[in-house]
Structures are given as structure tokens and as C-alpha cells.
Design a protein around this motif. Structure first.
Motif, PDB file in Angstrom:
ATOM      1  N   PRO A 111       0.818  -1.222   0.000  1.00 34.03           N
ATOM      2  CA  PRO A 111       0.000   0.000   0.000  1.00 34.03           C
ATOM      3  C   PRO A 111       0.848   1.267   0.000  1.00 34.03           C
ATOM      4  O   PRO A 111       1.923   1.317   0.608  1.00 34.03           O
ATOM      5  N   THR A 112       0.336   2.298  -0.660  1.00 34.61           N
ATOM      6  CA  THR A 112       1.074   3.555  -0.841  1.00 34.61           C
ATOM      7  C   THR A 112       1.515   4.161   0.481  1.00 34.61           C
ATOM      8  O   THR A 112       2.647   4.650   0.606  1.00 34.61           O
ATOM      9  N   ALA A 113       0.659   4.144   1.487  1.00 35.15           N
ATOM     10  CA  ALA A 113       0.990   4.746   2.782  1.00 35.15           C
ATOM     11  C   ALA A 113       2.179   4.031   3.425  1.00 35.15           C
ATOM     12  O   ALA A 113       3.065   4.679   4.012  1.00 35.15           O
ATOM     13  N   GLN A 114       2.197   2.699   3.324  1.00 32.66           N
ATOM     14  CA  GLN A 114       3.308   1.936   3.886  1.00 32.66           C
ATOM     15  C   GLN A 114       4.615   2.220   3.130  1.00 32.66           C
ATOM     16  O   GLN A 114       5.691   2.302   3.726  1.00 32.66           O
ATOM     17  N   ILE A 115       4.491   2.353   1.801  1.00 32.11           N
ATOM     18  CA  ILE A 115       5.675   2.665   0.991  1.00 32.11           C
ATOM     19  C   ILE A 115       6.252   4.001   1.426  1.00 32.11           C
ATOM     20  O   ILE A 115       7.472   4.133   1.637  1.00 32.11           O
ATOM     21  N   LYS A 116       5.399   5.005   1.561  1.00 37.25           N
ATOM     22  CA  LYS A 116       5.859   6.340   1.944  1.00 37.25           C
ATOM     23  C   LYS A 116       6.558   6.317   3.299  1.00 37.25           C
ATOM     24  O   LYS A 116       7.608   6.942   3.480  1.00 37.25           O
ATOM     25  N   GLN A 117       5.978   5.574   4.233  1.00 35.68           N
ATOM     26  CA  GLN A 117       6.570   5.491   5.570  1.00 35.68           C
ATOM     27  C   GLN A 117       7.934   4.817   5.531  1.00 35.68           C
ATOM     28  O   GLN A 117       8.910   5.305   6.113  1.00 35.68           O
ATOM     29  N   ARG A 118       8.024   3.699   4.808  1.00 28.82           N
ATOM     30  CA  ARG A 118       9.286   2.953   4.763  1.00 28.82           C
ATOM     31  C   ARG A 118      10.352   3.731   4.010  1.00 28.82           C
ATOM     32  O   ARG A 118      11.522   3.772   4.424  1.00 28.82           O
ATOM     33  N   VAL A 119       9.974   4.358   2.900  1.00 29.17           N
ATOM     34  CA  VAL A 119      10.927   5.172   2.143  1.00 29.17           C
ATOM     35  C   VAL A 119      11.464   6.305   3.019  1.00 29.17           C
ATOM     36  O   VAL A 119      12.663   6.613   3.011  1.00 29.17           O
ATOM     37  N   GLY A 120      10.578   6.907   3.823  1.00 31.61           N
ATOM     38  CA  GLY A 120      11.002   7.972   4.730  1.00 31.61           C
ATOM     39  C   GLY A 120      12.008   7.476   5.754  1.00 31.61           C
ATOM     40  O   GLY A 120      12.993   8.168   6.065  1.00 31.61           O
ATOM     41  N   GLU A 121      11.779   6.263   6.284  1.00 30.20           N
ATOM     42  CA  GLU A 121      12.694   5.693   7.279  1.00 30.20           C
ATOM     43  C   GLU A 121      14.086   5.450   6.679  1.00 30.20           C
ATOM     44  O   GLU A 121      15.107   5.792   7.279  1.00 30.20           O
ATOM     45  N   ILE A 122      14.107   4.839   5.485  1.00 32.13           N
ATOM     46  CA  ILE A 122      15.388   4.529   4.844  1.00 32.13           C
ATOM     47  C   ILE A 122      16.087   5.809   4.395  1.00 32.13           C
ATOM     48  O   ILE A 122      17.317   5.944   4.532  1.00 32.13           O
ATOM     49  N   ALA A 123      15.330   6.773   3.872  1.00 29.99           N
ATOM     50  CA  ALA A 123      15.916   8.042   3.438  1.00 29.99           C
ATOM     51  C   ALA A 123      16.553   8.778   4.611  1.00 29.99           C
ATOM     52  O   ALA A 123      17.611   9.396   4.467  1.00 29.99           O
ATOM     53  N   GLU A 124      15.933   8.692   5.786  1.00 33.07           N
ATOM     54  CA  GLU A 124      16.503   9.355   6.968  1.00 33.07           C
ATOM     55  C   GLU A 124      17.821   8.701   7.366  1.00 33.07           C
ATOM     56  O   GLU A 124      18.801   9.388   7.682  1.00 33.07           O
ATOM     57  N   LEU A 126      19.899   7.107   5.436  1.00 34.45           N
ATOM     58  CA  LEU A 126      20.914   7.369   4.421  1.00 34.45           C
ATOM     59  C   LEU A 126      21.102   8.859   4.126  1.00 34.45           C
ATOM     60  O   LEU A 126      21.874   9.222   3.231  1.00 34.45           O
ATOM     61  N   GLU A 127      20.377   9.704   4.853  1.00 32.50           N
ATOM     62  CA  GLU A 127      20.482  11.160   4.685  1.00 32.50           C
ATOM     63  C   GLU A 127      20.124  11.581   3.258  1.00 32.50           C
ATOM     64  O   GLU A 127      20.839  12.356   2.615  1.00 32.50           O
ATOM     65  N   LEU A 128      19.001  11.063   2.792  1.00 37.45           N
ATOM     66  CA  LEU A 128      18.509  11.396   1.456  1.00 37.45           C
ATOM     67  C   LEU A 128      17.210  12.202   1.506  1.00 37.45           C
ATOM     68  O   LEU A 128      16.614  12.492   0.456  1.00 37.45           O
ATOM     69  N   ASN A 129      16.763  12.589   2.705  1.00 36.96           N
ATOM     70  CA  ASN A 129      15.463  13.266   2.864  1.00 36.96           C
ATOM     71  C   ASN A 129      15.340  14.508   1.994  1.00 36.96           C
ATOM     72  O   ASN A 129      14.286  14.758   1.394  1.00 36.96           O
ATOM     73  N   ALA A 130      16.422  15.280   1.919  1.00 37.06           N
ATOM     74  CA  ALA A 130      16.342  16.581   1.255  1.00 37.06           C
ATOM     75  C   ALA A 130      16.197  16.462  -0.257  1.00 37.06           C
ATOM     76  O   ALA A 130      15.828  17.445  -0.915  1.00 37.06           O
ATOM     77  N   ILE A 131      16.467  15.304  -0.821  1.00 29.64           N
ATOM     78  CA  ILE A 131      16.440  15.180  -2.289  1.00 29.64           C
ATOM     79  C   ILE A 131      15.419  14.138  -2.760  1.00 29.64           C
ATOM     80  O   ILE A 131      15.474  13.706  -3.911  1.00 29.64           O
ATOM     81  N   LEU A 132      14.501  13.747  -1.906  1.00 35.50           N
ATOM     82  CA  LEU A 132      13.561  12.688  -2.268  1.00 35.50           C
ATOM     83  C   LEU A 132      12.763  13.015  -3.530  1.00 35.50           C
ATOM     84  O   LEU A 132      12.450  12.113  -4.327  1.00 35.50           O
ATOM     85  N   ASN A 133      12.447  14.280  -3.742  1.00 37.69           N
ATOM     86  CA  ASN A 133      11.620  14.652  -4.895  1.00 37.69           C
ATOM     87  C   ASN A 133      12.444  15.035  -6.122  1.00 37.69           C
ATOM     88  O   ASN A 133      11.896  15.361  -7.168  1.00 37.69           O
TER      89      ASN A 133
END
Length: 357
Positions: A111-124, A126-133
Motif C-alpha cells: 500500500p502507498t501509505a506503507q511505501i511512503k513510511q518505509r521510504v522515509g525511514e530509509i531516506a533518513e 541514508l540522509e537522502l530526505n532533502a532530495i527525495l523529490n
């Protein structure tokens, strides 16, 4: 995560007859659930073959592989639920960073909501939050490899994550940062990680257990300390350390040992087999000694390298040159002068047929 057991051998030729025909000689190896492992060795030693057998890209020519006691020898990578990160980053250029990270989850209908949550966790992590978009195609090589790592880490249910020399294209300073990040990921996510490298620094700083390989054979598995202090094979002593371990031929004599043809006073209860012998001594454990000190021998200085924090002294004993790693504040050494250096002490290892006695 899964416990992985290997009982196999592999040859790329049909009907192998000699050891040289095998990419992997017969072996038995276990990877514990949640462990961090490194396969370390020179090019062509079989480490990538082993990784590809674990992932399912290759089926072993002999034997079998188990995941949690289930035979997966002929199962596909997808059926094994493996994530693999390769030497060069694999990026979907038409996608954003976030879409790249979430692709394995979308592909499995999460589900999209779970994907967004997990991507946010991994991005944090790996310090990729600022460039996700941002577009993934315009990123630097190290960021692209972070994205590739993140795509391997994003699935929380994988049996193991396999890394095939993932930091090869990364700047040396950034390598240190990414190794540190992988250690953090292992602590936080408790994943089974298996990391292939020919770089001893990468292996020793990343893994809890390092598997040293040469010519298709595992010669030792252990911690960084075990590999450094007690190499079980001369190859491990040579390959681990900078400079590597010194090796000198020896013979046991009454009241001492003949080292490279020179009598050295030394008493020991060590029992030696009746065959060709070597001693192994790390440069770090060789020290200057007074004349006729037990365990020491006179040597000719052949080279002096002052590296600031320490000096690498090369000295010749008989026909053999050994290296000593000495504090830089010690005395000046002249080329051709004679120094007494200890080669027999509690850190000395002894070998027969290249294996630790």
C-alpha cells in the motif's frame, strides 16, 4: 531474515578433475540470522561466485544451499527473497529518488501509505530526505550508490542483503562515511548482511565476521582481532595488515631456533612437527633489542620509511627481508647498519604447510 547454510562446490567447467578446475572448492559455511559478514580476498578467489550462489544467480555444480533448513539450491532469487546491491549503482533515471527507493515495494503491491513510511525511514538513515523529490539521474556517484543501497534496504522482510563491492566507485572519504552508515543500518535494522570486497579496511570495519578466501577456498573466518593476532593460514597473515606479516624459515635447535640460517637464543615448550617450518611475526610486534637478547637477531638495514607517526624499517636476515613498524621517535637508522630486532616473542606464530601450528 534467514540462517543460510552452504554445503557445496562450484566449477564453471564440466567434469572438474583438479583443484584448479574449481571456482569454489568443497566448503561448508553458515551465516547466522542477523549477522554482518564480509567475504574478503583478491580478485578471482571465488567470493563473487559464492555471493551469486547465495542469491540464486548461479546454481552450484555440487551440493546444496539451505535457508532456514529449507533447500533453495534451485530456487530463483525472487523465491529466496534476496536483495542484492552491485558494484556500480543501478538507478532508474526516469524516476525521482523517492520513486527509486520505493520501487521494490510498489512492485510487490505494498500500500502507498506503507511505501511512503518505509521510504522515509530509509531516506533518513541514508540522509537522502532533502532530495527525495529530485530526479535520480542528476545525482553524484556516491548519492546514486546510496539510492541503490536504499533500494536494497527498503524491504523489511528480505532473507539477506548481499553487497558486491558496492563502494568501488566512491571517493575514499565518502567510503568511510558509507561504511559507518552500513554499520549503523545493521545495528538499527538487524538485517543479515553479506559484503564482498578485496579491501581489508572495508571488511574489517564493516563485518562482525570476516571470511578470508584465496583460490576458491575459505582459509579463515573470524573477527578483525582474530585475523590479525592469530592468522590460521600464511595467506591471512600476508593479506591482512599493512605491511603484512613477516615470514621466515626456521629450524628447532638445542637452546634456541635457527631463523633464516641465523642461530637465535630462545627457550620454548612449543612442539614442532617434523617438516618445513616458518615463523610469522607482525611488523607491529617487532621491537629493537640489545645485542644477544633472547629472541632477537642481527640484521642489515636496507630501507627506512618515515611516515610521521611511525617508521617502516626494512632489514635483511640471511636472504630474507622483513619489515618492522617502529615509533618514529626512536633512533635514526642508517642504510647498511646492523640492528638487533626481536622476532621471537609471545606474538610470534608458527606454521607448517602454510597452516598455523
Amino acid at each position: 531474515m534467514s540462517k543460510i547454510d552452504l554445503h557445496l562446490a562450484h566449477a564453471y567447467v564440466k567434469n572438474p578433475k583438479n583443484e584448479s578446475d574449481y571456482a569454489l572448492l568443497p566448503l561448508e559455511m553458515s551465516f547466522a540470522d542477523g549477522g554482518a559478514y564480509a567475504l574478503l580476498g583478491p580478485s578471482g578467489c571465488g567470493k563473487t561466485t559464492m555471493l551469486n550462489i547465495i542469491s540464486g544467480l548461479i546454481s552450484p555444480s555440487e551440493g546444496h544451499i539451505l535457508f532456514d533448513q529449507k533447500d533453495v539450491t534451485h530456487a530463483t532469487p525472487q523465491a529466496r527473497n534476496i536483495a542484492q546491491v552491485f558494484q556500480f549503482p543501478v538507478i532508474y533515471d526516469t524516476m525521482s529518488v523517492a520513486e527509486n527507493l520505493g520501487f521494490p515495494l510498489r512492485n510487490r503491491g505494498v500500500p502507498t501509505a506503507q511505501i511512503k513510511q518505509r521510504v522515509g525511514e530509509i531516506a533518513e538513515i541514508l540522509e537522502l530526505n532533502a532530495i527525495l523529490n529530485q530526479s535520480a539521474s542528476g545525482q553524484t556517484a556516491d548519492v546514486k550508490q546510496k539510492i541503490s543501497l536504499g533500494r536494497g534496504l527498503v524491504r523489511p522482510d528480505v532473507s539477506a542483503i548481499l553487497f558486491d563491492e558496492p563502494l568501488t566507485v566512491i571517493d575514499p572519504h565518502l567510503k568511510w562515511q558509507l561504511r559507518k552508515k552500513l554499520k549503523q543500518i545493521h545495528r538499527e535494522l538487524k538485517l543479515t548482511l553479506i559484503y564482498v570486497t578485496h579491501d581489508q579496511v572495508e571488511a574489517l570495519t564493516f563485518a562482525d565476521q570476516v571470511i578470508v578466501m584465496t583460490r576458491g577456498k575459505i582459509v579463515q573466518t573470524g573477527t578483525a582481532t582474530e585475523l590479525f593476532e592469530r592468522p590460521e593460514h600464511t595467506f591471512v597473515g600476508y593479506f591482512i595488515g599493512s605491511p603484512g606479516m613477516n615470514f621466515l624459515p626456521i629450524e628447532k635447535k638445542p637452546g634456541g631456533i635457527q631463523v633464516a640460517g641465523t642461530e637465535v637464543i630462545w627457550s620454548t615448550d612449543q612442539i614442532f612437527p617434523n617438516q618445513a617450518l616458518k615463523l610469522g611475526i607482525r611488523p607491529e610486534y617487532i621491537t629493537l633489542a640489545a645485542q644477544d637478547t633472547p629472541g632477537a637477531a642481527p640484521m642489515y638495514v636496507t630501507q627506512v620509511q618515515n611516515l610521521g607517526t611511525h617508521t617502516i624499517l626494512s632489514a635483511k636476515l640471511g636472504e630474507h627481508v622483513l619489515k618492522a613498524k617502529l615509533p618514529s621517535h626512536q633512533e635514526h637508522f642508517a642504510i647498511g647498519s646492523i640492528v638487533w630486532l626481536s622476532v621471537l616473542n609471545p606474538h610470534t606464530c608458527f606454521y607448517a604447510a602454510e597452516e598455523l601450528i
